[in-house]
Design a protein around this motif. Structure first.
Motif, PDB file in Angstrom:
ATOM      1  N   GLY A  67     -10.294   0.369 -48.042  1.00 31.25           N
ATOM      2  CA  GLY A  67     -11.104   1.575 -48.008  1.00 31.25           C
ATOM      3  C   GLY A  67     -12.022   1.606 -46.801  1.00 31.25           C
ATOM      4  N   GLY A  68     -12.600   0.448 -46.453  1.00 33.03           N
ATOM      5  CA  GLY A  68     -13.477   0.374 -45.293  1.00 33.03           C
ATOM      6  C   GLY A  68     -12.738   0.636 -43.998  1.00 33.03           C
ATOM      7  N   LEU A  69     -11.524   0.121 -43.876  1.00 32.90           N
ATOM      8  CA  LEU A  69     -10.717   0.387 -42.683  1.00 32.90           C
ATOM      9  C   LEU A  69     -10.439   1.880 -42.540  1.00 32.90           C
ATOM     10  CD1 LEU A  69      -8.155  -2.567 -42.853  1.00 32.90           C
ATOM     11  CD2 LEU A  69      -9.836  -2.195 -41.048  1.00 32.90           C
ATOM     12  N   TYR A  70     -10.085   2.513 -43.649  1.00 29.33           N
ATOM     13  CA  TYR A  70      -9.783   3.944 -43.599  1.00 29.33           C
ATOM     14  C   TYR A  70     -11.038   4.740 -43.246  1.00 29.33           C
ATOM     15  CZ  TYR A  70      -7.697   8.434 -44.852  1.00 29.33           C
ATOM     16  OH  TYR A  70      -7.219   9.721 -44.811  1.00 29.33           O
ATOM     17  N   ALA A  71     -12.161   4.405 -43.874  1.00 32.11           N
ATOM     18  CA  ALA A  71     -13.415   5.108 -43.583  1.00 32.11           C
ATOM     19  C   ALA A  71     -13.868   4.872 -42.153  1.00 32.11           C
ATOM     20  CB  ALA A  71     -14.497   4.654 -44.558  1.00 32.11           C
ATOM     21  N   ALA A  72     -13.463   3.742 -41.562  1.00 33.63           N
ATOM     22  CA  ALA A  72     -13.855   3.404 -40.197  1.00 33.63           C
ATOM     23  C   ALA A  72     -12.959   4.039 -39.151  1.00 33.63           C
ATOM     24  CB  ALA A  72     -13.860   1.893 -40.020  1.00 33.63           C
ATOM     25  N   ILE A 132     -13.248 -22.998 -50.439  1.00 30.54           N
ATOM     26  CA  ILE A 132     -11.983 -23.657 -50.100  1.00 30.54           C
ATOM     27  C   ILE A 132     -11.534 -23.243 -48.709  1.00 30.54           C
ATOM     28  CG2 ILE A 132      -9.551 -23.881 -50.751  1.00 30.54           C
ATOM     29  CD1 ILE A 132     -10.399 -23.373 -53.647  1.00 30.54           C
ATOM     30  N   VAL A 133     -11.669 -21.962 -48.405  1.00 29.17           N
ATOM     31  CA  VAL A 133     -11.213 -21.398 -47.138  1.00 29.17           C
ATOM     32  C   VAL A 133     -12.404 -21.232 -46.206  1.00 29.17           C
ATOM     33  CG1 VAL A 133     -10.096 -19.437 -46.018  1.00 29.17           C
ATOM     34  CG2 VAL A 133      -9.319 -20.196 -48.276  1.00 29.17           C
ATOM     35  N   SER A 134     -12.313 -21.772 -44.998  1.00 29.08           N
ATOM     36  CA  SER A 134     -13.370 -21.562 -44.009  1.00 29.08           C
ATOM     37  C   SER A 134     -13.320 -20.110 -43.535  1.00 29.08           C
ATOM     38  CB  SER A 134     -13.175 -22.501 -42.818  1.00 29.08           C
ATOM     39  OG  SER A 134     -14.069 -22.178 -41.780  1.00 29.08           O
ATOM     40  N   PRO A 135     -14.470 -19.410 -43.559  1.00 37.61           N
ATOM     41  CA  PRO A 135     -14.444 -17.982 -43.236  1.00 37.61           C
ATOM     42  C   PRO A 135     -14.705 -17.661 -41.772  1.00 37.61           C
ATOM     43  CG  PRO A 135     -16.590 -18.544 -44.112  1.00 37.61           C
ATOM     44  CD  PRO A 135     -15.789 -19.830 -44.051  1.00 37.61           C
ATOM     45  N   VAL A 136     -14.751 -18.646 -40.879  1.00 35.15           N
ATOM     46  CA  VAL A 136     -15.240 -18.394 -39.527  1.00 35.15           C
ATOM     47  C   VAL A 136     -14.376 -17.377 -38.780  1.00 35.15           C
ATOM     48  CG1 VAL A 136     -16.436 -20.591 -39.301  1.00 35.15           C
ATOM     49  CG2 VAL A 136     -14.032 -20.458 -38.672  1.00 35.15           C
ATOM     50  N   ARG A 137     -13.052 -17.464 -38.927  1.00 39.38           N
ATOM     51  CA  ARG A 137     -12.192 -16.517 -38.222  1.00 39.38           C
ATOM     52  C   ARG A 137     -12.252 -15.146 -38.873  1.00 39.38           C
ATOM     53  NH1 ARG A 137      -6.525 -18.864 -36.181  1.00 39.38           N
ATOM     54  NH2 ARG A 137      -6.669 -16.905 -35.032  1.00 39.38           N
ATOM     55  N   MET A 138     -12.303 -15.127 -40.190  1.00 38.44           N
ATOM     56  CA  MET A 138     -12.357 -13.856 -40.905  1.00 38.44           C
ATOM     57  C   MET A 138     -13.661 -13.122 -40.601  1.00 38.44           C
ATOM     58  SD  MET A 138     -11.905 -13.274 -44.971  1.00 38.44           S
ATOM     59  CE  MET A 138     -13.215 -14.436 -45.327  1.00 38.44           C
ATOM     60  N   ASP A 139     -14.768 -13.850 -40.526  1.00 37.57           N
ATOM     61  CA  ASP A 139     -16.054 -13.220 -40.255  1.00 37.57           C
ATOM     62  C   ASP A 139     -16.042 -12.512 -38.904  1.00 37.57           C
ATOM     63  OD1 ASP A 139     -17.025 -14.106 -42.657  1.00 37.57           O
ATOM     64  OD2 ASP A 139     -18.090 -15.822 -41.831  1.00 37.57           O
ATOM     65  N   PHE A 140     -15.484 -13.170 -37.896  1.00 34.56           N
ATOM     66  CA  PHE A 140     -15.464 -12.533 -36.578  1.00 34.56           C
ATOM     67  C   PHE A 140     -14.456 -11.392 -36.548  1.00 34.56           C
ATOM     68  CE2 PHE A 140     -15.372 -11.895 -32.072  1.00 34.56           C
ATOM     69  CZ  PHE A 140     -16.630 -12.292 -31.647  1.00 34.56           C
ATOM     70  N   ALA A 141     -13.374 -11.508 -37.306  1.00 34.92           N
ATOM     71  CA  ALA A 141     -12.403 -10.418 -37.375  1.00 34.92           C
ATOM     72  C   ALA A 141     -13.040  -9.175 -37.974  1.00 34.92           C
ATOM     73  CB  ALA A 141     -11.189 -10.850 -38.192  1.00 34.92           C
ATOM     74  N   PHE A 142     -13.856  -9.347 -39.016  1.00 36.76           N
ATOM     75  CA  PHE A 142     -14.553  -8.205 -39.606  1.00 36.76           C
ATOM     76  C   PHE A 142     -15.510  -7.577 -38.591  1.00 36.76           C
ATOM     77  CE2 PHE A 142     -14.246  -8.794 -44.493  1.00 36.76           C
ATOM     78  CZ  PHE A 142     -12.868  -8.896 -44.370  1.00 36.76           C
ATOM     79  N   LEU A 143     -16.154  -8.425 -37.792  1.00 34.98           N
ATOM     80  CA  LEU A 143     -17.037  -7.916 -36.747  1.00 34.98           C
ATOM     81  C   LEU A 143     -16.246  -7.048 -35.769  1.00 34.98           C
ATOM     82  CD1 LEU A 143     -19.662  -9.982 -34.789  1.00 34.98           C
ATOM     83  CD2 LEU A 143     -17.882  -8.786 -33.546  1.00 34.98           C
ATOM     84  N   GLU A 144     -15.077  -7.533 -35.341  1.00 33.01           N
ATOM     85  CA  GLU A 144     -14.247  -6.773 -34.404  1.00 33.01           C
ATOM     86  C   GLU A 144     -13.784  -5.447 -34.989  1.00 33.01           C
ATOM     87  OE1 GLU A 144     -11.560  -9.441 -31.721  1.00 33.01           O
ATOM     88  OE2 GLU A 144     -11.612 -10.383 -33.698  1.00 33.01           O
ATOM     89  N   LEU A 145     -13.417  -5.457 -36.275  1.00 29.57           N
ATOM     90  CA  LEU A 145     -12.838  -4.270 -36.905  1.00 29.57           C
ATOM     91  C   LEU A 145     -13.868  -3.203 -37.229  1.00 29.57           C
ATOM     92  CD1 LEU A 145     -10.356  -6.016 -39.369  1.00 29.57           C
ATOM     93  CD2 LEU A 145      -9.733  -4.680 -37.357  1.00 29.57           C
ATOM     94  N   PHE A 146     -15.092  -3.618 -37.604  1.00 29.74           N
ATOM     95  CA  PHE A 146     -16.015  -2.656 -38.214  1.00 29.74           C
ATOM     96  C   PHE A 146     -17.309  -2.401 -37.431  1.00 29.74           C
ATOM     97  CE2 PHE A 146     -13.722  -4.527 -41.935  1.00 29.74           C
ATOM     98  CZ  PHE A 146     -13.054  -3.379 -42.322  1.00 29.74           C
ATOM     99  N   ALA A 147     -17.661  -3.232 -36.461  1.00 31.91           N
ATOM    100  CA  ALA A 147     -18.975  -3.087 -35.817  1.00 31.91           C
ATOM    101  C   ALA A 147     -19.123  -1.750 -35.103  1.00 31.91           C
ATOM    102  CB  ALA A 147     -19.204  -4.239 -34.839  1.00 31.91           C
ATOM    103  N   ASP A 183     -24.823  -3.031 -42.068  1.00 33.85           N
ATOM    104  CA  ASP A 183     -23.660  -3.487 -41.306  1.00 33.85           C
ATOM    105  C   ASP A 183     -22.408  -3.364 -42.173  1.00 33.85           C
ATOM    106  OD1 ASP A 183     -22.342  -4.798 -39.031  1.00 33.85           O
ATOM    107  OD2 ASP A 183     -22.116  -6.480 -40.407  1.00 33.85           O
ATOM    108  N   LEU A 184     -21.469  -2.540 -41.737  1.00 40.36           N
ATOM    109  CA  LEU A 184     -20.277  -2.259 -42.540  1.00 40.36           C
ATOM    110  C   LEU A 184     -19.444  -3.516 -42.778  1.00 40.36           C
ATOM    111  CD1 LEU A 184     -18.391  -0.200 -43.912  1.00 40.36           C
ATOM    112  CD2 LEU A 184     -17.354   0.206 -41.658  1.00 40.36           C
ATOM    113  N   GLY A 185     -19.215  -4.307 -41.733  1.00 43.88           N
ATOM    114  CA  GLY A 185     -18.418  -5.524 -41.889  1.00 43.88           C
ATOM    115  C   GLY A 185     -19.037  -6.489 -42.875  1.00 43.88           C
ATOM    116  N   SER A 186     -20.370  -6.623 -42.864  1.00 41.80           N
ATOM    117  CA  SER A 186     -21.045  -7.526 -43.794  1.00 41.80           C
ATOM    118  C   SER A 186     -20.908  -7.033 -45.226  1.00 41.80           C
ATOM    119  CB  SER A 186     -22.525  -7.654 -43.426  1.00 41.80           C
ATOM    120  OG  SER A 186     -22.678  -8.214 -42.143  1.00 41.80           O
TER     121      SER A 186
END
Length: 705
Positions: A67-72, A132-147, A183-186
């Motif tokens: 939904g966030g991708l579509y709204a963005a 369990i999963v390190s979020p470091v790559r996902m966090d920056f990906a969200f920044l790229e997609l939504f900032a 912040d939308l990504g957050s």
């Protein structure tokens, strides 16, 4: 009368033309569901093809992402491209892309299996991992997609291309909260933080988890916030089944997840329920299948939706709306960095590190120019690769004053004490236990001090020393270590004494200090200048025929050896790699003094002293280039050129000569045929790897030809 009637009709027509019926408002609600939630893309695609308007959108967890991708401003085709790209699965690996890893800062490989990190004032405190999963790559990906979308909407979700809401769980207040600004990504990252899989984040001081814990289908949020005439729901999840006696996951789901109400809460509403197989929360191997299922399910419901939705939005109108919103997105020019959560010295260290990276790129000392997001990404992951930060979270906020973005990194320091355990388990005598304790200091400079030991029948070792990092314009580090090694080749022989053609008794003792000054040459290359100095002692018989009364030959070698070395390394593992390349070359000058004390079996019983001075060159290369399933093919080549003179006897000369050992097992056996001052070799490496998808365990072995 006729004139009056015509006048009334005319007034009615004018009234109707000037006051048309209010347009319908349609809200789309997307459930959570983990990997299954990608089916929402197919639903949106079908609704767009049928010209169904989407005036509002609300989602939880995976529904919040879609939904966030579509709204963005992303189209269904763009969303499908995002979730089917290899990078999408990489977000879940937690591993930093190798192209961003600064190799020269990586420690030398050792035999550790497990690492435990703790603080010096809480050594006895148990620290369980929170994810369990390190979020470091996902966090920056969200920044790229939504900032940029958040900036275009001025951080108000009502001003996105489509007004948007997502739901997160406030576990402290024990309730769901609807996020509508900031912040939308957050906000989306908080909504999809499934407990134990991903680390939670804080928004406005509140620690937030997956919204599905309390509300996995936020139709109530859509209804109360937007007051739509029609609600269309897309359901990719169900309430958890009753807990099983032997299934811990089902027990946790029932403890953590409240039962959600999967109703559209609107008389004019339609629920779309794709047929989806049961998969793990982060199993995205069926993405295309799930998207197709969502599309088919939505197409089947179009007639039912049209009973309530009269209005239509053409593809041209929707494209114009999307383009108008996307044109408002500010370009990614990063003007400033801020770091919170660290002390002043650590803050200055990172600022110098990031600023110097930019200055090196431009080779100027003036004020920083706008920085592209790709450069920021490289700097950010290079910072994480240093392993000094325990938790980080990046946000990119647009500043009208700066005329660009400001990168804010919320960080906390990694624990400063680190214990490692490992070794080698073998059916032979070269079993090893490895122990290491390391202390890390970090302020305006960074330093580490370590002590480790290998304990076994064949090999025993002690290493003490440390490294100091300098984040100068040309970064470098200085390190110094003292090493004591002992090799007992007697314990690795598998033949009877008198049938063995090699010396049956051989012990080597090495005690030396080494210092290194290292610089980076691009990301994957390390240039070193160094010096080794110490004493070796070899105890051996020169014959296989001896008695308990015989005494050993002893050769002492005192040496001093300056060197330069270059290493290019992109291997994916420290042992049995199956991807990448390693190139290493080294040049040494060796100045040594040989002292030989003959034993009772020596041919010459006169003591011997001699000074050696010579050049020594080495080069090695390995590359893995073809992977088919669990099998990978590679090439390995190595060459040595040493101008050393012969020692007093044949065995001593061999011990001083370089050895060719392409397999780790070959290092544990004294093989005269593979020792020579001059040699060259090339062969094929065959790697067989078994990777467990359910866990990060890897089993591998290699052969060389």
């Amino acid at each position: 009368m006729i004139r009056i009637r015509n006048f009334i009709i005319l007034l009615l027509v004018v009234f109707l033309v000037s006051n048309p019926a209010e347009a319908q408002k349609v809200a789309l609600v997307l459930s959570g569901g983990g990997a299954k939630g990608v089916c929402h893309i197919g639903v949106i695609k079908a609704l767009e093809e049928a010209n169904i308007p989407i005036d509002y959108i609300a989602g939880t967890s995976m529904g919040a992402i879609i939904g966030g991708l579509y709204a963005a401003g992303y189209s269904p085709a763009e969303m499908e491209k995002i979730v089917t790209a290899p990078e999408f699965n990489d977000w879940l690996s937690g591993q930093i892309d190798p192209k961003y890893v600064y190799f020269y800062r990586q420690p030398y490989p050792e035999a550790s299996w497990m690492t435990f990190k703790f603080h010096y004032d809480s050594v006895l405190q148990t620290q369980l991992p929170t994810n369990i999963v390190s979020p470091v790559r996902m966090d920056f990906a969200f920044l790229e997609l939504f900032a940029s979308a958040a900036a275009a909407a001025d951080y108000n979700f009502d001003s996105l291309m489509v007004p948007f809401r997502c739901v997160a769980a406030d576990v402290d207040a024990n309730k769901a909260i609807a996020l509508k600004n900031g912040d939308l990504g957050s906000a989306i990252r908080a909504s999809m933080t499934f407990p134990f899989y991903f680390k939670p984040i804080r928004i406005n001081g509140k620690l937030l988890f997956d919204g599905g814990m309390y509300n996995n289908f936020p139709s109530d949020v859509a209804y109360s916030d937007f007051f739509p005439d029609v609600i269309i729901g897309s359901k990719a999840a169900n309430n958890a089944s009753p807990p099983s006696d032997d299934n811990v996951v089902s027990q946790l789901q029932n403890m953590l997840m409240e039962k959600s109400n999967y109703n559209v809460l609107c008389e004019s509403g339609v629920m779309i329920e794709p047929r989806l197989k049961i998969v793990n929360v982060i199993d995205f191997s069926h993405t295309k299948e799930f998207i197709d299922s969502g599309y088919v399910a939505a197409r089947r419901q179009i007639a039912e939706i049209r009973k309530f939705v009269r209005d239509s939005v053409t593809a041209a109108d929707r494209a114009a709306t999307r383009k108008a919103f996307n044109d408002r997105k500010p370009e990614y020019n990063v003007k400033n960095y801020t770091i919170s959560g660290l002390n002043e010295g650590q803050y200055q260290y990172i600022r110098r590190l990031l600023q110097n990276a930019e200055l090196r790129r431009r080779n100027k000392k003036d004020a920083p120019l706008p920085t592209s997001l790709e450069r920021v990404k490289a700097d950010y992951f290079r910072l994480l690769a240093e392993d000094r930060l325990k938790h980080t979270y990046p946000k990119l906020i647009y500043s009208p004053t700066l005329g660009g973005y400001e990168l804010n990194i919320q960080a906390s320091q990694e624990n400063n004490l680190q214990a490692e355990f490992g070794g080698n388990i073998s059916s032979k005598a070269n079993n090893e236990v490895f122990l290491q304790l390391q202390y890390n200091y970090w302020s305006q400079m960074a330093a580490s001090m370590l002590a480790n030991a290998y304990i076994g029948r064949f090999y025993n070792s002690v290493k003490l020393g440390g490294r100091i990092e300098f984040p100068s314009r040309i970064p470098f580090y200085f390190e110094a270590y003292f090493v004591g090694n002992q090799f007992n080749f007697m314990n690795t022989t598998n033949t009877y004494f008198f049938d063995n053609k090699t010396p049956v008794y051989l012990e080597r003792h090495e005690n030396f200090a080494d210092v290194r000054l290292a610089f980076p040459v691009k990301n994957k290359t390390r240039f070193e200048i160094g010096m080794d100095a110490g004493r070796n002692r070899d105890d051996y018989y020169q014959t296989n025929t001896f008695t308990a009364k015989d005494t050993l030959d002893i050769t002492f070698t005192d040496f001093f050896s300056p060197l330069i070395a270059i290493e290019i390394n992109s291997l994916n593992r420290k042992q049995f790699a199956n991807k990448g390349t390693r190139f290493f070359t080294q040049a040494r000058f060796v100045s040594s003094e040989e002292e030989h004390i003959p034993g009772s079996t020596a041919l010459n019983h006169t003591g011997y002293d001699q000074v050696h001075a010579y050049l020594d060159f080495g080069i090695s290369w390995e590359n893995y280039y073809r992977k088919r399933g669990i099998y990978t093919t590679g090439l390995y080549a190595e060459a040595k050129l040493s101008f050393q003179r012969l020692y007093d006897n044949y065995t001593a000369s061999l011990l001083a000569s370089p050895s060719f050992a392409p397999l780790p097992e070959m290092m544990s056996v004294f093989q005269p045929a593979y020792r020579n001052p001059i040699f060259a070799a090339i062969g094929q490496r065959n790697i067989f790897t078994k990777l467990s998808v359910a866990s990060p365990s890897i089993t591998a072995f290699s052969t060389s030809g």
